[in-house]
Design an enzyme around this catalytic site. Structure first.
Site, PDB file in Angstrom:
ATOM      1  N   CYS A 134      -0.706  72.055  18.609  1.00  0.00           N
ATOM      2  CA  CYS A 134       0.140  72.947  17.813  1.00  0.00           C
ATOM      3  C   CYS A 134       0.211  72.485  16.361  1.00  0.00           C
ATOM      4  O   CYS A 134       0.968  71.567  16.029  1.00  0.00           O
ATOM      5  CB  CYS A 134       1.535  73.008  18.438  1.00  0.00           C
ATOM      6  SG  CYS A 134       2.683  74.007  17.469  1.00  0.00           S
ATOM      7  N   CYS A 137       3.592  72.793  14.701  1.00  0.00           N
ATOM      8  CA  CYS A 137       4.581  71.798  15.135  1.00  0.00           C
ATOM      9  C   CYS A 137       4.287  70.446  14.490  1.00  0.00           C
ATOM     10  O   CYS A 137       5.189  69.750  14.051  1.00  0.00           O
ATOM     11  CB  CYS A 137       4.557  71.592  16.653  1.00  0.00           C
ATOM     12  SG  CYS A 137       4.436  73.078  17.626  1.00  0.00           S
ATOM     13  N   ASP A 138       3.017  70.051  14.455  1.00  0.00           N
ATOM     14  CA  ASP A 138       2.666  68.670  14.104  1.00  0.00           C
ATOM     15  C   ASP A 138       1.874  68.514  12.811  1.00  0.00           C
ATOM     16  O   ASP A 138       1.623  67.391  12.373  1.00  0.00           O
ATOM     17  CB  ASP A 138       1.853  68.043  15.261  1.00  0.00           C
ATOM     18  CG  ASP A 138       2.637  68.051  16.561  1.00  0.00           C
ATOM     19  OD1 ASP A 138       3.866  67.875  16.498  1.00  0.00           O
ATOM     20  OD2 ASP A 138       2.035  68.252  17.620  1.00  0.00           O
TER      21      ASP A 138
END
Ligand code: NAP
Length: 314
Positions: A134, A137-138
């Site tokens: 992701c 997300c990261d």
């Protein structure tokens, strides 16, 4: 045991849309959101192709809008998961992760799909230490660094595009010599100077090192599928974007699934092989997998439930 008319399992565009229609039809839907409330759209960036949002909108905001719309008509939306389902007789019995038992006259399954992994040992070893599925997300952790994205579809190209804005360099590694992604995404990737395509290649090992009490990815070893030659690209992080698998583990053996694990529905409807159990969204759709098609089948599922219950009264 709590008795409900319509239990909706899962909260992506399919689940929330089913809840909007079911609530308006007075089916008093109870919806369990699952592990990722709002579904896959909540971990994407701007969504430009959901009708109505003419300037594009964040996936998470679209899902918040859908949820509020479902609640406006009285849907009971709950945090939690359904962990067991017994479809052997109606009413169906489902168990939540808190051990609560629910007796449902009808069930709509909209549990969606989850990111797929390569399945190599080092991928597990470095998961969370440089391996991610992701970018939104990261990606933040790789500002100014070099990363690789694996895959050739819309997800991979979207992740590469997103990361190219944060990172110094992005390698997009694909196993063939052409991308599966839509033409518009292909064009964006090819026109981004800090994205480099690595064609005909598959990762065979994620290389890393111990860093104090932690560890970190330092490279990816790839193999050219045409020449069999191997080489290692130095990277700080790797994003796996090779598609999705349907979330149907708890329904295995209870309901007809295809060979990939997708729930089989009667074409043109959301009926499964079990009368009273319906499926909507990515969990039953290996072909389109769009937010809007998921929402469409969510609507269909609520209408199918309504007609099913009405047919019992005839
Ligand atoms: P996908 O279209 O199935 O693409 C998966 C990609 O990963 C393919 O290029 C595939 O290669 C590659 N791949 C699969 N297994 C692999 C493996 N073991 N090793 C290396 N490569 C592997 O999946 P997706 O990109 O997640 O997209 C899923 C659906 O969501 C699509 O319908 C897509 O259009 C949609 N989507 C839409 C948007 C948007 O409209 N904004 C954004 C994201 C996704 P091959 O090409 O060789 O098969």
């Amino acid at each position: 045991m709590e008795k409900v008319k319509t239990l909706i399992i899962g909260s992506g565009p399919a689940g929330y849309t089913a809840a909007i229609y079911a609530a308006r039809a007075d089916l008093k839907p109870v919806l369990y959101e699952g592990t990722q409330p709002g579904g896959q759209l909540t971990i994407t960036t701007d969504v430009d192709n959901f009708p109505g949002y003419h300037e594009g909108k964040k996936g998470s905001e679209i899902m918040e809008d859908l949820k509020k719309q479902a609640q406006r008509f009285g849907s009971d939306i709950r945090i939690g998961m359904i962990v067991e389902a017994d479809f052997s007789k109606r009413p169906f019995v489902c168990k939540t992760d808190e051990g609560k038992m629910i007796e449902a006259e009808t069930v709509i399954i909209s549990t969606g799909a989850s990111a797929r992994w390569l399945g190599i040992e080092s991928e597990k070893e470095y998961n969370g230490y440089g391996v991610s599925a992701c970018a939104t997300c990261d990606g933040f952790f790789y500002r100014g660094k070099t990363v690789a994205v694996i895959g050739g579809g819309d997800t991979a190209t979207e992740e590469a595009q997103y990361l190219s804005k944060l990172c110094k360099k992005v390698y997009l590694i694909h196993r063939r010599d052409e991308l599966r992604a839509s033409k518009v995404m292909q064009k964006r990737v090819f026109n981004t100077p800090n994205i480099e395509m690595v064609w005909n290649s598959v990762p065979i090992e994620i290389v890393g090192e111990q860093k104090g009490f932690s560890k970190a990815v330092t490279g990816v070893k790839i193999q050219n599928v045409q020449t069999n030659e191997t080489s290692t690209i130095a990277i700080d992080g790797i994003f796996i974007a090779i598609g999705h698998s349907p979330n149907t583990a708890i329904f295995k053996g209870q309901i007809d699934l295809d060979e990939q694990g997708y729930i089989k529905t009667t074409p043109g409807s959301t009926h499964t092989n079990i009368p009273g159990v319906f499926a909507a969204g990515d969990v039953q759709d290996p072909h389109y997998r769009q937010a809007i098609t998921a929402a469409g089948t969510g609507c269909m599922a609520a209408l199918d439930v309504e007609r099913f219950l009405a047919s019992l009264e005839d």
